[in-house]
Design a protein around this motif. Structure first.
Motif, PDB file in Angstrom:
ATOM      1  N   THR A  16      43.109  47.160  34.932  1.00 38.59           N
ATOM      2  CA  THR A  16      43.860  46.859  36.145  1.00 38.59           C
ATOM      3  C   THR A  16      43.075  45.857  36.983  1.00 38.59           C
ATOM      4  O   THR A  16      41.869  46.011  37.156  1.00 38.59           O
ATOM      5  N   PRO A  17      43.719  44.802  37.525  1.00 40.77           N
ATOM      6  CA  PRO A  17      43.016  43.850  38.384  1.00 40.77           C
ATOM      7  C   PRO A  17      42.365  44.555  39.575  1.00 40.77           C
ATOM      8  O   PRO A  17      42.776  45.647  39.969  1.00 40.77           O
ATOM      9  N   THR A  18      41.343  43.896  40.136  1.00 41.41           N
ATOM     10  CA  THR A  18      40.618  44.490  41.261  1.00 41.41           C
ATOM     11  C   THR A  18      41.527  44.762  42.452  1.00 41.41           C
ATOM     12  O   THR A  18      41.230  45.620  43.277  1.00 41.41           O
ATOM     13  N   SER A  19      42.647  44.054  42.549  1.00 41.42           N
ATOM     14  CA  SER A  19      43.601  44.264  43.638  1.00 41.42           C
ATOM     15  C   SER A  19      44.393  45.557  43.455  1.00 41.42           C
ATOM     16  O   SER A  19      45.082  46.002  44.375  1.00 41.42           O
ATOM     17  N   GLY A  20      44.313  46.151  42.268  1.00 39.08           N
ATOM     18  CA  GLY A  20      45.069  47.361  41.994  1.00 39.08           C
ATOM     19  C   GLY A  20      46.450  47.117  41.450  1.00 39.08           C
ATOM     20  O   GLY A  20      47.219  48.064  41.237  1.00 39.08           O
ATOM     21  N   ILE A  21      46.816  45.861  41.187  1.00 42.65           N
ATOM     22  CA  ILE A  21      48.130  45.553  40.635  1.00 42.65           C
ATOM     23  C   ILE A  21      48.213  46.050  39.192  1.00 42.65           C
ATOM     24  O   ILE A  21      47.375  45.732  38.360  1.00 42.65           O
ATOM     25  N   ARG A  22      49.248  46.840  38.912  1.00 39.03           N
ATOM     26  CA  ARG A  22      49.458  47.351  37.558  1.00 39.03           C
ATOM     27  C   ARG A  22      50.619  46.672  36.837  1.00 39.03           C
ATOM     28  O   ARG A  22      50.747  46.806  35.615  1.00 39.03           O
ATOM     29  N   ALA A  23      51.480  45.974  37.598  1.00 36.16           N
ATOM     30  CA  ALA A  23      52.644  45.343  36.960  1.00 36.16           C
ATOM     31  C   ALA A  23      53.169  44.222  37.842  1.00 36.16           C
ATOM     32  O   ALA A  23      52.997  44.234  39.065  1.00 36.16           O
ATOM     33  N   VAL A  24      53.830  43.269  37.210  1.00 37.90           N
ATOM     34  CA  VAL A  24      54.490  42.161  37.905  1.00 37.90           C
ATOM     35  C   VAL A  24      55.993  42.304  37.699  1.00 37.90           C
ATOM     36  O   VAL A  24      56.461  42.532  36.576  1.00 37.90           O
ATOM     37  N   VAL A  25      56.736  42.180  38.796  1.00 39.59           N
ATOM     38  CA  VAL A  25      58.193  42.315  38.779  1.00 39.59           C
ATOM     39  C   VAL A  25      58.808  40.953  39.080  1.00 39.59           C
ATOM     40  O   VAL A  25      58.484  40.332  40.101  1.00 39.59           O
TER      41      VAL A  25
ATOM     42  N   GLU B  54      51.077  48.968  43.777  1.00 36.43           N
ATOM     43  CA  GLU B  54      50.578  48.544  42.472  1.00 36.43           C
ATOM     44  C   GLU B  54      51.526  47.565  41.782  1.00 36.43           C
ATOM     45  O   GLU B  54      51.282  47.151  40.655  1.00 36.43           O
ATOM     46  N   LEU B  55      52.598  47.198  42.494  1.00 37.79           N
ATOM     47  CA  LEU B  55      53.566  46.221  41.997  1.00 37.79           C
ATOM     48  C   LEU B  55      53.484  44.945  42.826  1.00 37.79           C
ATOM     49  O   LEU B  55      53.347  45.006  44.048  1.00 37.79           O
ATOM     50  N   VAL B  56      53.600  43.809  42.177  1.00 38.06           N
ATOM     51  CA  VAL B  56      53.782  42.549  42.896  1.00 38.06           C
ATOM     52  C   VAL B  56      55.131  41.975  42.466  1.00 38.06           C
ATOM     53  O   VAL B  56      55.418  41.856  41.278  1.00 38.06           O
ATOM     54  N   PHE B  57      55.967  41.663  43.456  1.00 36.83           N
ATOM     55  CA  PHE B  57      57.343  41.235  43.220  1.00 36.83           C
ATOM     56  C   PHE B  57      57.480  39.754  43.537  1.00 36.83           C
ATOM     57  O   PHE B  57      57.092  39.295  44.610  1.00 36.83           O
ATOM     58  N   ILE B  58      58.070  39.008  42.594  1.00 35.33           N
ATOM     59  CA  ILE B  58      58.280  37.563  42.721  1.00 35.33           C
ATOM     60  C   ILE B  58      59.773  37.294  42.860  1.00 35.33           C
ATOM     61  O   ILE B  58      60.561  37.658  41.986  1.00 35.33           O
ATOM     62  N   ASP B  59      60.169  36.651  43.965  1.00 34.36           N
ATOM     63  CA  ASP B  59      61.590  36.353  44.208  1.00 34.36           C
ATOM     64  C   ASP B  59      61.673  35.058  45.002  1.00 34.36           C
ATOM     65  O   ASP B  59      60.838  34.799  45.874  1.00 34.36           O
ATOM     66  N   ASP B  60      62.692  34.244  44.702  1.00 32.91           N
ATOM     67  CA  ASP B  60      62.843  32.988  45.430  1.00 32.91           C
ATOM     68  C   ASP B  60      63.571  33.155  46.755  1.00 32.91           C
ATOM     69  O   ASP B  60      63.688  32.187  47.510  1.00 32.91           O
ATOM     70  N   VAL B  61      64.067  34.363  47.051  1.00 33.33           N
ATOM     71  CA  VAL B  61      64.748  34.637  48.323  1.00 33.33           C
ATOM     72  C   VAL B  61      63.790  35.426  49.210  1.00 33.33           C
ATOM     73  O   VAL B  61      63.400  36.559  48.883  1.00 33.33           O
TER      74      VAL B  61
ATOM     75  N   GLN C 118      48.951  32.305  43.419  1.00 33.77           N
ATOM     76  CA  GLN C 118      48.931  33.539  44.203  1.00 33.77           C
ATOM     77  C   GLN C 118      48.657  34.756  43.315  1.00 33.77           C
ATOM     78  O   GLN C 118      47.957  35.688  43.731  1.00 33.77           O
ATOM     79  N   LEU C 119      49.176  34.742  42.113  1.00 38.63           N
ATOM     80  CA  LEU C 119      48.892  35.837  41.185  1.00 38.63           C
ATOM     81  C   LEU C 119      47.406  35.863  40.814  1.00 38.63           C
ATOM     82  O   LEU C 119      46.802  36.936  40.708  1.00 38.63           O
ATOM     83  N   LYS C 120      46.815  34.683  40.647  1.00 39.07           N
ATOM     84  CA  LYS C 120      45.380  34.617  40.353  1.00 39.07           C
ATOM     85  C   LYS C 120      44.575  35.223  41.493  1.00 39.07           C
ATOM     86  O   LYS C 120      43.589  35.951  41.267  1.00 39.07           O
ATOM     87  N   LEU C 121      44.991  34.950  42.729  1.00 37.94           N
ATOM     88  CA  LEU C 121      44.282  35.488  43.891  1.00 37.94           C
ATOM     89  C   LEU C 121      44.362  37.011  43.929  1.00 37.94           C
ATOM     90  O   LEU C 121      43.472  37.671  44.487  1.00 37.94           O
ATOM     91  N   LEU C 122      45.424  37.557  43.348  1.00 37.28           N
ATOM     92  CA  LEU C 122      45.564  39.019  43.277  1.00 37.28           C
ATOM     93  C   LEU C 122      44.815  39.611  42.078  1.00 37.28           C
ATOM     94  O   LEU C 122      44.860  40.824  41.857  1.00 37.28           O
ATOM     95  N   GLY C 123      44.162  38.741  41.320  1.00 38.38           N
ATOM     96  CA  GLY C 123      43.353  39.233  40.210  1.00 38.38           C
ATOM     97  C   GLY C 123      44.063  39.294  38.875  1.00 38.38           C
ATOM     98  O   GLY C 123      43.507  39.823  37.899  1.00 38.38           O
ATOM     99  N   LEU C 124      45.271  38.749  38.797  1.00 42.82           N
ATOM    100  CA  LEU C 124      45.981  38.756  37.510  1.00 42.82           C
ATOM    101  C   LEU C 124      45.312  37.764  36.560  1.00 42.82           C
ATOM    102  O   LEU C 124      44.838  36.704  36.980  1.00 42.82           O
ATOM    103  N   PRO C 125      45.289  38.075  35.284  1.00 40.56           N
ATOM    104  CA  PRO C 125      44.531  37.262  34.298  1.00 40.56           C
ATOM    105  C   PRO C 125      45.301  36.022  33.845  1.00 40.56           C
ATOM    106  O   PRO C 125      45.906  36.008  32.779  1.00 40.56           O
ATOM    107  N   LEU C 126      45.254  34.999  34.651  1.00 36.81           N
ATOM    108  CA  LEU C 126      45.947  33.745  34.328  1.00 36.81           C
ATOM    109  C   LEU C 126      44.972  32.586  34.297  1.00 36.81           C
ATOM    110  O   LEU C 126      43.932  32.638  34.952  1.00 36.81           O
TER     111      LEU C 126
END
Length: 214
Positions: free
Chosen positions: A5-14, A173-180, A206-214
């Motif tokens: 799990t990233p250091t930010s605690g994010i477990r999934a991307v929505v 533990e979720l990060v949500f991506i939406d254009d609205v 922004q996902l990289k800043l949250l610790g996601l492996p990109l």
């Protein structure tokens, strides 16, 4: 082998779909049917409006939505019926940069979920024709749930559904991506992380800043 799990605690991307992963717009059809820009804008703002279309995303049938508008605006009947008769032509295809981001996350074994405002009658076409949707562990479709973003209920339904795949899943533990933007703000109000999607490069950063492996 799954990633930690990233250091930010994010477990999934929505992911939201339209405007993030899919290029969908009524303009793809109506620009060929209504030549005058002002007339076309009026029709898509006040007749086949976003407010009308989203009611089908919320569970109203395409037939009922169409019949309602025809009764209200009989002079536009032929143009109104085009909306769902030619809906597939409005779905021009995938947005390559958004899909590349999705696939990069999948390659790193990040858990992925979908949350989309989409009619239950039209979504099967996307599911059957776009293979990248197979990377999602679960997809919550508003038309199937009969509620739409930004209503709190659909986020609660989504969290419960996703929790079947990730034990003890919590909103933060979720990060949500939406254009609205209002859809992102609604998720954040319930404790989710949120990214207002403007372009794929910025979302990736922004996902990289949250610790996601990109």
């Amino acid at each position: 082998m799954s990633i930690s799990t990233p250091t930010s605690g994010i477990r999934a991307v929505v992911f939201d779909f339209g405007g993030v992963l899919f290029d969908w717009s009524p303009l793809h059809v109506y620009r060929h049917l209504i030549a005058d820009d002002a007339e076309r804008l009026h029709f898509l703002t006040h007749i086949c409006s976003p407010e009308w279309n989203i009611q089908q995303d919320g569970g109203r049938s395409l037939a009922d939505g169409t019949a309602l508008l025809v009764r209200q605006h009989p002079q536009y009947e032929s143009l109104i019926r085009v909306f769902y008769d030619r809906w597939k032509e409005m779905l021009r295809g995938q947005l390559d940069e958004g899909v590349a981001l999705l696939k990069d996350l999948h390659a790193k074994q990040v858990s992925l979920f979908g949350l989309t405002n989409w009619s239950a009658e039209t979504f099967p076409f996307a599911r059957d024709n776009y293979d990248f949707l197979s990377v999602f562990q679960d997809i919550v479709v508003s038309g199937e749930e009969k509620c739409i973003k930004p209503d709190a209920r659909i986020y609660e339904i989504a969290l419960a559904r996703y929790g079947r795949h990730l034990v003890d899943l919590k909103p933060g533990e979720l990060v949500f991506i939406d254009d609205v933007k209002k859809n992102v703000e609604a998720a954040q109000a319930l404790g989710w992380r949120g990214i207002h999607h403007v372009d794929a490069g910025e979302t990736r950063a922004q996902l990289k800043l949250l610790g996601l492996p990109l």
